[in-house]
Design a protein around this motif. Structure first.
Motif, PDB file in Angstrom:
ATOM      1  N   ARG A  74       0.840  -1.186   0.000  1.00 30.77           N
ATOM      2  CA  ARG A  74       0.000   0.000   0.000  1.00 30.77           C
ATOM      3  C   ARG A  74       0.890   1.256   0.000  1.00 30.77           C
ATOM      4  NH1 ARG A  74      -2.457  -1.167   4.145  1.00 30.77           N
ATOM      5  NH2 ARG A  74      -4.252  -2.225   3.256  1.00 30.77           N
ATOM      6  N   THR A  75       1.976   1.182   0.770  1.00 31.74           N
ATOM      7  CA  THR A  75       2.928   2.296   0.795  1.00 31.74           C
ATOM      8  C   THR A  75       3.603   2.457  -0.555  1.00 31.74           C
ATOM      9  OG1 THR A  75       3.337   1.909   3.157  1.00 31.74           O
ATOM     10  CG2 THR A  75       4.965   3.211   1.953  1.00 31.74           C
ATOM     11  N   MET A  76       3.994   1.340  -1.166  1.00 32.52           N
ATOM     12  CA  MET A  76       4.649   1.414  -2.473  1.00 32.52           C
ATOM     13  C   MET A  76       3.710   1.984  -3.524  1.00 32.52           C
ATOM     14  SD  MET A  76       7.684   0.512  -1.925  1.00 32.52           S
ATOM     15  CE  MET A  76       8.257   0.432  -3.624  1.00 32.52           C
ATOM     16  N   THR A  77       2.429   1.669  -3.422  1.00 29.52           N
ATOM     17  CA  THR A  77       1.464   2.227  -4.365  1.00 29.52           C
ATOM     18  C   THR A  77       1.420   3.739  -4.256  1.00 29.52           C
ATOM     19  OG1 THR A  77       0.112   0.220  -4.263  1.00 29.52           O
ATOM     20  CG2 THR A  77      -0.951   2.221  -5.077  1.00 29.52           C
ATOM     21  N   ARG A  78       1.417   4.242  -3.027  1.00 34.20           N
ATOM     22  CA  ARG A  78       1.410   5.687  -2.847  1.00 34.20           C
ATOM     23  C   ARG A  78       2.691   6.319  -3.374  1.00 34.20           C
ATOM     24  NH1 ARG A  78      -1.024   4.423   2.323  1.00 34.20           N
ATOM     25  NH2 ARG A  78       0.994   4.649   3.339  1.00 34.20           N
ATOM     26  N   LEU A  79       3.819   5.627  -3.187  1.00 36.81           N
ATOM     27  CA  LEU A  79       5.091   6.166  -3.675  1.00 36.81           C
ATOM     28  C   LEU A  79       5.108   6.247  -5.199  1.00 36.81           C
ATOM     29  CD1 LEU A  79       7.712   4.422  -1.344  1.00 36.81           C
ATOM     30  CD2 LEU A  79       7.072   6.824  -1.369  1.00 36.81           C
ATOM     31  N   TYR A  80       4.716   5.151  -5.851  1.00 36.66           N
ATOM     32  CA  TYR A  80       4.733   5.148  -7.314  1.00 36.66           C
ATOM     33  C   TYR A  80       3.692   6.101  -7.886  1.00 36.66           C
ATOM     34  CZ  TYR A  80       8.103   1.358  -7.851  1.00 36.66           C
ATOM     35  OH  TYR A  80       9.252   0.607  -7.856  1.00 36.66           O
ATOM     36  N   SER A  81       2.596   6.319  -7.154  1.00 32.46           N
ATOM     37  CA  SER A  81       1.590   7.267  -7.631  1.00 32.46           C
ATOM     38  C   SER A  81       2.095   8.696  -7.595  1.00 32.46           C
ATOM     39  CB  SER A  81       0.313   7.146  -6.786  1.00 32.46           C
ATOM     40  OG  SER A  81      -0.252   5.859  -6.906  1.00 32.46           O
TER      41      SER A  81
END
Length: 503
Positions: A100-107
């Motif tokens: 979930r954190t990685m999704t926010r980072l890539y977004s």
């Protein structure tokens, strides 16, 4: 005191996902009973008063000793980080929270401000990008015979391999953290050592036409190359010298475009300009496989179906196999290198042919990623096909699996005639696809879930996570870093852009 009635002077917690917040609220009543250790001596002195009317909010600490959240912002932040890090039974899944954190980072990915320095200037278009396995070096294959090396963290230029080849450099492949190979339209492959870049380790000669891509079998240490001469050649790097290394022709087919090995090196996939996809199962690179006639492989495509239970959806297109009756050389052989020929169905291209220009494999070997263009070159598609394991009806010659179209998306039809190389992220949850003058980050669903966790019953559209336009010309290639939250793209005018999270 119940967690639904926090102290008036308690500092608010740092933002967290709704899912974690809900889970914690549900578990707070149990946590009040189970937590007994204070997080500080001051809080410990007040523990007697907390039995009935304390205004501190207790939380389970998993044995770490941080049993309560006090009014200090530092303690509140520490407690939040501790709960994220320490597993709390079934309520917190570290893997889900991590992605979930990685999704926010890539977004939030944006072009790095200093990536403007990563320009190939007069070296021509960028055809390929490749990171070293440890992520410390970014190599750039250029149109005008050169290879550039950069530090992707500092964006510092390391070295330019002047006249690395005598024609366009098409592909770069690292064998380990120091050795890498390059291939070119001059029909040669070159081996290089990062510790001594003043000269090649050796040059390999064997192809009769442009060499387009390189693979490496880590089990046998065989280098595998393919070119527009239709040949797939293996090179024994265990015995290389300054004059080259032993090689042999492993496979030949017409219209060859790209060749890839699955991560476990158990399959070889070959894409063609005529729309066929060849799969060699139970791969053994020490044996050779020849196809007597390509004409017998042609067959009418099956219609595309979006039903997961339909035959067309399960196979992703028509399927054919080479058997010993038509090919006597297959008689008496083991089922190694059994050949399957597919015609992957492309949405919108049911009545027209297509060319498979780009071919990539999921890092866990679950699926293949294709970039296809119509024969009229007026449409482009990115398609994901899942490998479907199945029991073969005739074990000696039948394939072990087929492909099922699971996701697709139409691409911008910009830069006709140029091949656009797309890629998977290291965890396989994201796809970076060249899109006109920029790139798109695509996922299987809005949560960037694993492919295995969001397998659609019907063929579904890929979800666009973010589009970034940072080039002044058509983007031809993209690549994720294997170690950092970073990816790179290169365009026709020669500029390389690095993308990092924007805070």
């Amino acid at each position: 005191m119940s967690s639904e009635q926090p102290s008036d002077n308690e500092e608010p917690e740092e933002p967290r996902s709704d899912l974690l917040r809900d889970e914690e609220e549900e578990d707070d009543s149990d946590e009040d009973k189970s937590s007994t250790r204070p997080s500080s001596p001051q809080a410990g002195g007040q523990s007697a008063e907390m039995q009935g009317s304390s205004k501190l909010e207790l939380a389970t600490d998993g044995g770490t000793g941080s049993g309560c959240r006090v009014s200090s912002p530092c303690d509140s932040l520490f407690s939040w980080i501790c709960r994220r890090k320490v597993r709390r039974g079934p309520y917190v899944d570290p893997a889900r929270d991590h992605f979930r954190t990685m999704t926010r980072l890539y977004s939030s990915m944006s072009p790095a401000t200093d990536s403007v320095n990563l320009s190939t200037q007069t070296h021509g278009a960028v055809f390929n990008l490749e990171y070293s396995p440890d992520g410390s070096v970014l190599t750039v294959a250029c149109e005008q015979t050169e290879v550039l090396l950069f530090d992707p963290v500092s964006s510092r230029h390391i070295k330019t391999l002047v006249e690395a080849h005598e024609d366009c450099v098409n592909n770069i492949r690292f064998l380990d953290n120091r050795l890498f190979a390059t291939c070119s339209d001059d029909t040669t492959i070159a081996l290089w050592d990062l510790r001594k870049l003043n000269s090649k380790v050796c040059s390999l000669h064997g192809h009769a036409s442009w060499v387009k891509n390189i693979e490496y079998d880590t089990h046998t240490r065989l280098l595998v190359t393919s070119g527009f001469d239709g040949n797939v050649i293996t090179w024994d790097t265990n015995r290389f010298t300054e004059d080259g290394c032993p090689h042999k022709k492993f496979f030949h087919t017409r219209y060859l475009m790209r060749m890839r090995l699955t991560p476990d090196c158990s399959k070889m996939l070959i894409s063609t300009s005529s729309g066929y996809l060849l799969i060699l199962h139970d791969l053994d690179l020490t044996q050779s496989l020849e196809v007597g006639s390509y004409r017998i492989l042609r067959a009418r495509r099956t219609p595309l179906s979006t039903e997961g239970s339909s035959a067309g959806s399960r196979s992703g297109g028509s399927r054919h196999t080479i058997d010993s009756k038509n090919h006597p050389h297959r008689e008496g052989l083991s089922p190694r290198n059994s050949l399957e020929v597919l015609t992957p169905e492309i949405p919108g291209e049911r009545d027209r042919g297509n060319c498979i220009t780009s071919l990539q494999l999921h890092p866990k070997g679950w699926a293949t990623l294709l970039r296809c263009s119509s024969n009229m070159d007026d449409q482009e598609w990115t398609c994901v096909y899942e490998f479907q394991e199945g029991a073969p009806p005739r074990p000696p010659v039948s394939p072990r699996c087929s492909l099922r179209l699971t996701h697709y998306i139409e691409e911008a039809n910009v830069g006709r005639g140029y091949i656009k190389e797309l890629c998977f992220s290291p965890d396989g949850r994201l796809i970076c696809s060249p899109y006109g003058y920029g790139v798109r980050l695509l996922a299987f669903d809005e949560n960037c879930a694993e492919l295995s966790d969001c397998m659609p019953v019907r063929t579904a559209l890929l979800r666009e996570i973010r589009s970034i336009y940072s080039h002044s010309d058509v983007v031809l290639t993209s690549k994720f870093s294997p170690t950092h939250c970073q990816f790179a793209s290169g365009c026709l005018s020669g500029r390389v852009a690095l993308y990092q999270p924007h805070f």
